[in-house]
Design a protein around this motif. Structure first.
Motif, PDB file in Angstrom:
ATOM      1  N   LEU A 125       0.776  -1.127   0.078  1.00 58.67           N
ATOM      2  CA  LEU A 125      -0.017   0.187  -0.213  1.00 58.67           C
ATOM      3  C   LEU A 125       0.885   1.311   0.022  1.00 58.67           C
ATOM      4  O   LEU A 125       0.408   2.098  -0.662  1.00 58.67           O
ATOM      5  N   ARG A 126       1.918   1.276   0.950  1.00 57.57           N
ATOM      6  CA  ARG A 126       2.793   2.408   0.751  1.00 57.57           C
ATOM      7  C   ARG A 126       3.477   2.570  -0.673  1.00 57.57           C
ATOM      8  O   ARG A 126       3.427   3.715  -1.221  1.00 57.57           O
ATOM      9  N   TRP A 127       3.974   1.582  -1.293  1.00 51.06           N
ATOM     10  CA  TRP A 127       4.407   1.804  -2.550  1.00 51.06           C
ATOM     11  C   TRP A 127       3.425   2.115  -3.542  1.00 51.06           C
ATOM     12  O   TRP A 127       3.765   3.272  -4.372  1.00 51.06           O
ATOM     13  N   GLY A 184      16.702   8.321   4.322  1.00 53.07           N
ATOM     14  CA  GLY A 184      16.058   7.764   5.461  1.00 53.07           C
ATOM     15  C   GLY A 184      14.949   6.577   5.438  1.00 53.07           C
ATOM     16  O   GLY A 184      15.057   5.987   4.333  1.00 53.07           O
ATOM     17  N   HIS A 185      14.452   6.226   6.546  1.00 53.75           N
ATOM     18  CA  HIS A 185      13.587   5.285   6.522  1.00 53.75           C
ATOM     19  C   HIS A 185      12.381   5.413   5.527  1.00 53.75           C
ATOM     20  O   HIS A 185      11.746   6.194   5.705  1.00 53.75           O
ATOM     21  N   SER A 186      12.159   4.382   4.557  1.00 51.09           N
ATOM     22  CA  SER A 186      11.281   4.357   3.880  1.00 51.09           C
ATOM     23  C   SER A 186       9.646   3.871   4.472  1.00 51.09           C
ATOM     24  O   SER A 186       8.680   4.207   3.721  1.00 51.09           O
ATOM     25  N   GLY A 187       9.850   3.441   5.489  1.00 54.79           N
ATOM     26  CA  GLY A 187       8.367   2.954   6.368  1.00 54.79           C
ATOM     27  C   GLY A 187       8.261   1.634   5.661  1.00 54.79           C
ATOM     28  O   GLY A 187       7.046   1.016   5.879  1.00 54.79           O
ATOM     29  N   ILE A 188       9.177   0.969   4.884  1.00 48.95           N
ATOM     30  CA  ILE A 188       8.901  -0.359   4.168  1.00 48.95           C
ATOM     31  C   ILE A 188      10.112  -1.276   4.797  1.00 48.95           C
ATOM     32  O   ILE A 188      11.095  -1.064   4.501  1.00 48.95           O
ATOM     33  N   GLY A 189       9.629  -2.691   5.195  1.00 49.99           N
ATOM     34  CA  GLY A 189      10.602  -3.537   5.597  1.00 49.99           C
ATOM     35  C   GLY A 189      10.689  -3.644   7.150  1.00 49.99           C
ATOM     36  O   GLY A 189      10.358  -2.857   7.614  1.00 49.99           O
ATOM     37  N   THR A 190      11.116  -4.751   7.619  1.00 49.32           N
ATOM     38  CA  THR A 190      11.608  -5.125   8.893  1.00 49.32           C
ATOM     39  C   THR A 190      12.825  -5.877   8.915  1.00 49.32           C
ATOM     40  O   THR A 190      13.228  -6.481   8.026  1.00 49.32           O
ATOM     41  N   THR A 191      13.616  -5.971  10.296  1.00 48.21           N
ATOM     42  CA  THR A 191      14.910  -6.294  10.181  1.00 48.21           C
ATOM     43  C   THR A 191      15.012  -7.827   9.723  1.00 48.21           C
ATOM     44  O   THR A 191      16.000  -8.140   8.983  1.00 48.21           O
ATOM     45  N   LEU A 192      14.105  -8.577  10.044  1.00 48.45           N
ATOM     46  CA  LEU A 192      14.216 -10.024   9.591  1.00 48.45           C
ATOM     47  C   LEU A 192      13.663 -10.332   8.346  1.00 48.45           C
ATOM     48  O   LEU A 192      13.938 -11.639   8.020  1.00 48.45           O
ATOM     49  N   SER A 193      13.185  -9.573   7.414  1.00 47.41           N
ATOM     50  CA  SER A 193      12.737  -9.790   6.208  1.00 47.41           C
ATOM     51  C   SER A 193      13.830 -10.392   5.385  1.00 47.41           C
ATOM     52  O   SER A 193      14.759  -9.728   5.305  1.00 47.41           O
ATOM     53  N   GLY A 194      13.588 -11.275   4.601  1.00 46.69           N
ATOM     54  CA  GLY A 194      14.435 -11.898   3.656  1.00 46.69           C
ATOM     55  C   GLY A 194      15.803 -12.828   4.396  1.00 46.69           C
ATOM     56  O   GLY A 194      16.608 -12.573   3.834  1.00 46.69           O
ATOM     57  N   ASN A 195      15.537 -13.197   5.708  1.00 51.50           N
ATOM     58  CA  ASN A 195      16.463 -13.641   6.263  1.00 51.50           C
ATOM     59  C   ASN A 195      17.173 -14.852   5.659  1.00 51.50           C
ATOM     60  O   ASN A 195      16.323 -15.383   4.697  1.00 51.50           O
ATOM     61  N   VAL A 196      18.419 -15.313   5.938  1.00 49.20           N
ATOM     62  CA  VAL A 196      18.984 -16.424   5.245  1.00 49.20           C
ATOM     63  C   VAL A 196      18.171 -17.747   5.466  1.00 49.20           C
ATOM     64  O   VAL A 196      17.983 -18.799   4.707  1.00 49.20           O
ATOM     65  N   MET A 247       8.830   2.223  -8.625  1.00 48.97           N
ATOM     66  CA  MET A 247       8.975   2.131  -7.210  1.00 48.97           C
ATOM     67  C   MET A 247      10.659   2.639  -6.972  1.00 48.97           C
ATOM     68  O   MET A 247      10.738   3.614  -6.181  1.00 48.97           O
ATOM     69  N   VAL A 248      11.502   2.610  -8.039  1.00 53.82           N
ATOM     70  CA  VAL A 248      12.792   2.954  -7.886  1.00 53.82           C
ATOM     71  C   VAL A 248      13.041   4.406  -8.093  1.00 53.82           C
ATOM     72  O   VAL A 248      13.443   5.261  -7.377  1.00 53.82           O
ATOM     73  N   ALA A 249      11.999   4.965  -8.767  1.00 59.23           N
ATOM     74  CA  ALA A 249      11.862   6.468  -9.195  1.00 59.23           C
ATOM     75  C   ALA A 249      11.418   7.075  -7.738  1.00 59.23           C
ATOM     76  O   ALA A 249      11.996   8.129  -7.243  1.00 59.23           O
ATOM     77  N   ALA A 250      10.467   6.275  -7.151  1.00 62.45           N
ATOM     78  CA  ALA A 250       9.798   7.135  -5.857  1.00 62.45           C
ATOM     79  C   ALA A 250      10.722   7.150  -4.699  1.00 62.45           C
ATOM     80  O   ALA A 250      11.134   7.873  -3.979  1.00 62.45           O
ATOM     81  N   LYS A 251      11.606   5.924  -4.529  1.00 60.24           N
ATOM     82  CA  LYS A 251      12.517   6.002  -3.557  1.00 60.24           C
ATOM     83  C   LYS A 251      13.740   6.907  -3.978  1.00 60.24           C
ATOM     84  O   LYS A 251      14.040   7.459  -2.863  1.00 60.24           O
ATOM     85  N   ASN A 252      14.121   6.870  -5.047  1.00 61.70           N
ATOM     86  CA  ASN A 252      15.293   7.823  -5.361  1.00 61.70           C
ATOM     87  C   ASN A 252      14.970   9.077  -5.249  1.00 61.70           C
ATOM     88  O   ASN A 252      15.636  10.096  -4.913  1.00 61.70           O
ATOM     89  N   ALA A 253      13.595   9.444  -5.194  1.00 62.03           N
ATOM     90  CA  ALA A 253      13.241  10.931  -5.259  1.00 62.03           C
ATOM     91  C   ALA A 253      12.800  11.428  -3.987  1.00 62.03           C
ATOM     92  O   ALA A 253      12.826  12.616  -3.628  1.00 62.03           O
ATOM     93  N   ALA A 254      12.767  10.307  -3.056  1.00 62.94           N
ATOM     94  CA  ALA A 254      12.591  10.745  -1.512  1.00 62.94           C
ATOM     95  C   ALA A 254      13.737  11.032  -0.760  1.00 62.94           C
ATOM     96  O   ALA A 254      14.876  10.660  -1.231  1.00 62.94           O
ATOM     97  N   PRO A 255      13.892  11.925   0.282  1.00 63.73           N
ATOM     98  CA  PRO A 255      14.942  12.024   1.033  1.00 63.73           C
ATOM     99  C   PRO A 255      15.289  10.904   1.742  1.00 63.73           C
ATOM    100  O   PRO A 255      14.643  10.006   1.896  1.00 63.73           O
TER     101      PRO A 255
END
Ligand code: PMP
Length: 455
Positions: A146-148, A317-329, A307-315
């Protein structure tokens, strides 16, 4: 239409007898429930676990294949399968082995493992979309999507269907008020201070006119939807609904986010792939890595570029997207094994064929007993519905709700070693389910119908 010869008194009497039977046959679960009460809110690690209809929660000793053995050593044929988390069976061998091997070599590093590229390829092979991100739960994945969607469209509104459930996602915990037709915050949600109804619109499922009107305002970032409602009874799409809905989203510049967390039971790769819905974003959680905490969301190249354009255009800092353990090994290892060994054509062939036989068996018995019930199936999942027709939208389900009968069904079956999903009467067939499990369920269903209709 309530089932004619089933009086509330009869249902209550049967319910009482079943409660007594549970207490007598589950002394170990009863004792564990008392002990856990001292340390857990509502006596369980997650308060939903009290939503099962038994006098105490069933405590699990082990779960393997579709056999769930409770603390009292009683085997249960599991057709709930962790409400889809264990859709491929409990602890499939290839998955258990991959997890065990990885567990000895690192659990989480905030870095991708050497499997990451292969997992990405596997996701594309199974689900069709080229680019992916990971989360730990489908709730998280939906929240991030939803954020994206809002970021890349620069639009504030989200559109969902009445009766939807996409996880603990504030924006989607809203309802359609049947009298005013307005979107309102869901009254059961605790601690709510924001009026999410001002940023989310709700329309009835299968209603193209309402969908069109909601999109026409030009401010909807995305339609977040399951291809069929699965969390409010199973409500399949009407013929032609998705082709038209998909077209409407395109026409109005609204992204179509398809939440396949449950409908991945439809076919290999999910409903959208089978029916060519071409979502902009696809979300799958729960069973995607065989039940280990993991969710994924995939998207088209066009969406990825935005998505890349939106991230690059943002200041910075934290995107509000993701958690530390996401995509863990550890998760990557499990997902890799799941994509290679669980999401397979052979598994789905088995699941779908057996699910069809179960549907036929239930439907025949319903007809013989002349009860006005329905079985609605979507691939390997089906629902026993205490109403005379397949529902068309959430309001249809509300109008036919029979919660006491539903609770009795679950407890009656549980007491005889068959588990149905407690939230509604959902049954899921896994690659590990065998014909004798289906026969067992059907025999218990026969007993249930006899108990209900005996005069
Ligand atoms: N999407 C759908 C369609 C779901 O059914 C659910 C949970 N039932 C979720 C998302 C959220 O999954 P989780 O609770 O694992 O976050």
């Amino acid at each position: 239409m309530p089932t004619p010869h089933l009086s509330p008194d009869r249902i209550a009497a049967l319910q009482q007898a079943e409660r007594e039977r549970f207490v007598a046959t589950h002394p170990a679960s009863m004792a564990l429930a008392r002990a856990a009460q001292a340390h857990y809110l509502f006596g369980v690690p997650l308060h939903w676990m009290r939503d099962w209809p038994s006098p105490a929660t069933l405590f699990v000793q082990s779960a393997q294949g579709i056999t769930l053995t409770c603390a009292d050593g009683l085997p249960h044929a599991d057709f709930c399968l962790g409400d889809t988390g264990a859709m491929f069976g409990h602890s499939p061998r290839a998955l258990a082995q991959a997890i065990a091997e990885q567990a000895a070599q690192g659990l989480t590093c905030m870095l991708p493992s050497t499997l990451a590229a292969a997992v990405g390829e596997g996701l594309q092979r199974v689900f069709g979309l080229p680019l992916w991100q990971m989360a730990l739960t489908a709730s998280d994945a939906n929240r991030f999507v939803l954020r994206w969607a809002r970021a890349i469209t620069q639009r504030p509104q989200v559109l969902v269907f009445d009766g939807c459930y996409h996880g603990a996602v504030d924006d989607t915990l809203v309802d359609l008020d049947p009298t005013s037709g307005r979107t309102v915050p869901r009254p059961s949600v605790l601690g709510n201070v924001h009026n999410h109804a001002s940023f989310t619109r709700v329309v009835p499922f299968n209603d193209l006119a309402e969908l069109k009107a909601a999109l026409a305002q030009g401010d909807v970032a995305c339609l977040l939807a399951e291809p069929a409602l699965t969390n409010f009874g199973l409500v399949p799409p009407a013929s032609g609904f998705w082709a038209a809905a998909r077209q409407l989203c395109r026409q109005h510049g609204t992204l179509f986010v398809c939440d396949e967390t449950h409908t991945v039971s439809t076919a290999l790769g999910g409903y959208a792939r089978l029916h060519g819905l071409e979502p902009d974003v696809l979300v799958v959680g729960k069973a995607v890595a065989g039940g280990l905490p993991c969710a994924v969301y995939g998207f088209t190249i066009d969406i990825a570029q935005r998505m890349v354009a939106a991230k690059n255009a943002a200041p910075a800092g934290h995107s509000g997207i993701g958690t530390t353990l996401s995509g863990n090994v550890l998760t990557l290892a499990a997902l890799n094994a799941a994509l290679n060994h669980l999401h397979t054509a052979a598994n789905y062939t088995h699941m779908l064929a057996l699910a069809e036989r179960l549907e036929v068996g239930l439907t025949e018995r319903i007809a013989r007993a002349r009860v006005p019930w329905t079985v609605t199936r979507l691939g390997a999942r089906m629902e026993l519905q205490f109403m005379p027709h397949t529902p068309r939208h959430a309001q249809d389900v509300r109008e036919h709700a029979q919660s006491e009968l539903e609770a009795l069904t679950h407890l009656f079956m549980l007491n005889r070693g068959v588990l149905l999903t407690p939230f509604h009467s959902m049954l899921l067939v896994s690659p590990e389910t065998q014909w004798n499990d289906v026969e067992k369920l059907l025999a218990v269903f026969d007993d249930f119908l006899s108990a209900l209709t005996a005069v």
